[in-house]
Design an enzyme around this catalytic site. Structure first.
Site, mmCIF file in Angstrom:
data_model
loop_
_atom_site.group_PDB
_atom_site.id
_atom_site.type_symbol
_atom_site.label_atom_id
_atom_site.label_comp_id
_atom_site.label_asym_id
_atom_site.label_seq_id
_atom_site.Cartn_x
_atom_site.Cartn_y
_atom_site.Cartn_z
ATOM 1 N N CYS A 153 31.343 -23.035 -33.649
ATOM 2 C CA CYS A 153 32.616 -22.735 -32.995
ATOM 3 C C CYS A 153 33.749 -22.994 -33.990
ATOM 4 C CB CYS A 153 32.782 -23.591 -31.747
ATOM 5 S SG CYS A 153 32.890 -25.359 -32.094
ATOM 6 N N CYS B 89 33.681 -26.547 -35.199
ATOM 7 C CA CYS B 89 32.580 -26.761 -36.152
ATOM 8 C C CYS B 89 32.991 -26.294 -37.542
ATOM 9 C CB CYS B 89 31.331 -25.989 -35.722
ATOM 10 S SG CYS B 89 30.556 -26.535 -34.206
ATOM 11 N N ARG C 54 33.452 -28.448 -40.965
ATOM 12 C CA ARG C 54 32.852 -28.096 -42.254
ATOM 13 C C ARG C 54 33.903 -28.091 -43.361
ATOM 14 N NH1 ARG C 54 28.745 -23.046 -41.046
ATOM 15 N NH2 ARG C 54 27.361 -24.186 -39.641
ATOM 16 N N CYS D 101 38.036 -24.367 -27.211
ATOM 17 C CA CYS D 101 38.869 -24.378 -28.409
ATOM 18 C C CYS D 101 39.373 -22.969 -28.663
ATOM 19 C CB CYS D 101 38.066 -24.907 -29.588
ATOM 20 S SG CYS D 101 36.540 -24.009 -29.893
ATOM 21 N N CYS E 185 33.231 -23.725 -28.232
ATOM 22 C CA CYS E 185 33.154 -25.189 -28.293
ATOM 23 C C CYS E 185 32.426 -25.820 -27.110
ATOM 24 C CB CYS E 185 34.560 -25.800 -28.366
ATOM 25 S SG CYS E 185 35.381 -25.506 -29.923
#
Length: 181
Positions: free
Chosen positions: A41, A44, A48, A106, A132
């Site tokens: 998502c 995420c 990263r 999100c 999300c």
């Protein structure tokens, strides 16, 4: 205690370990995405990006940690990446565990700065295709992925804060008279 942390911060080995940890975390993310088919998502992807800050700080620190300015910038970068990641992950954790009828979600599209559009530079890694609040089948010790990422960023924030503060501690020198007491 800060004297020991100061010595750790000055060692290239610590920064190399940070580099390796960042690469390992990025590798785990790609493994979850491409082997376990868990679509990332927006949060995420942002997580990263903050882990990528670990990689950059670790790389630069491993090369030139013997210079105070470089150590300062690497520690500051590590701290900023850790705090940013912690904030994004907390939002991710809340969205994932939302019990609302409509669910907490999100954004649907990443918003990277124009000077560093990571989603265009490396879409295989930074393109968000998931939501999300989607419940994942993956758990470890009964906890979800956002929980474990929150733990990782919480621990890294603590370590980064200690490292950053240790830079401002003066080095202790033992005088010869200390050995005769």
């Amino acid at each position: 205690m800060f004297q020991i942390i100061k010595l750790i911060c000055a060692s290239r080995f610590f920064w190399f370990l940070l580099l390796v940890a960042g690469i390992a975390f990025e590798g785990c993310g790609l493994y979850f995405q491409y082997n376990l088919h868990l679509d990332p998502c927006v949060n995420c992807v942002y997580e990263r990006a903050y882990i990528l800050g670990f990689v950059v700080a670790g790389f630069v620190g491993a090369i030139a940690s013997n210079f105070l300015v470089v150590r300062f910038l690497c520690a500051l970068g590590f701290l900023a990446s850790s705090i940013g990641g912690l904030l994004v992950t907390f939002e991710h954790y809340q969205a994932y565990n939302s019990t609302s009828i409509f669910g907490s979600s999100c954004k649907l599209k990443t918003e990277f700065p124009d000077f560093l559009p990571l989603d265009e530079i490396a879409p295989f890694m930074f393109k968000a295709v998931g939501i999300c609040s989607d419940k994942l089948d993956w758990e470890f010790l009964g906890q979800s992925m956002p929980f474990w990422i929150l733990i990782i960023f919480g621990a890294s924030t603590l370590v980064a804060l200690l490292l950053f503060l240790s830079i401002f501690v003066k080095k202790k020198y033992k005088s010869h008279s200390d050995f005769y007491k």
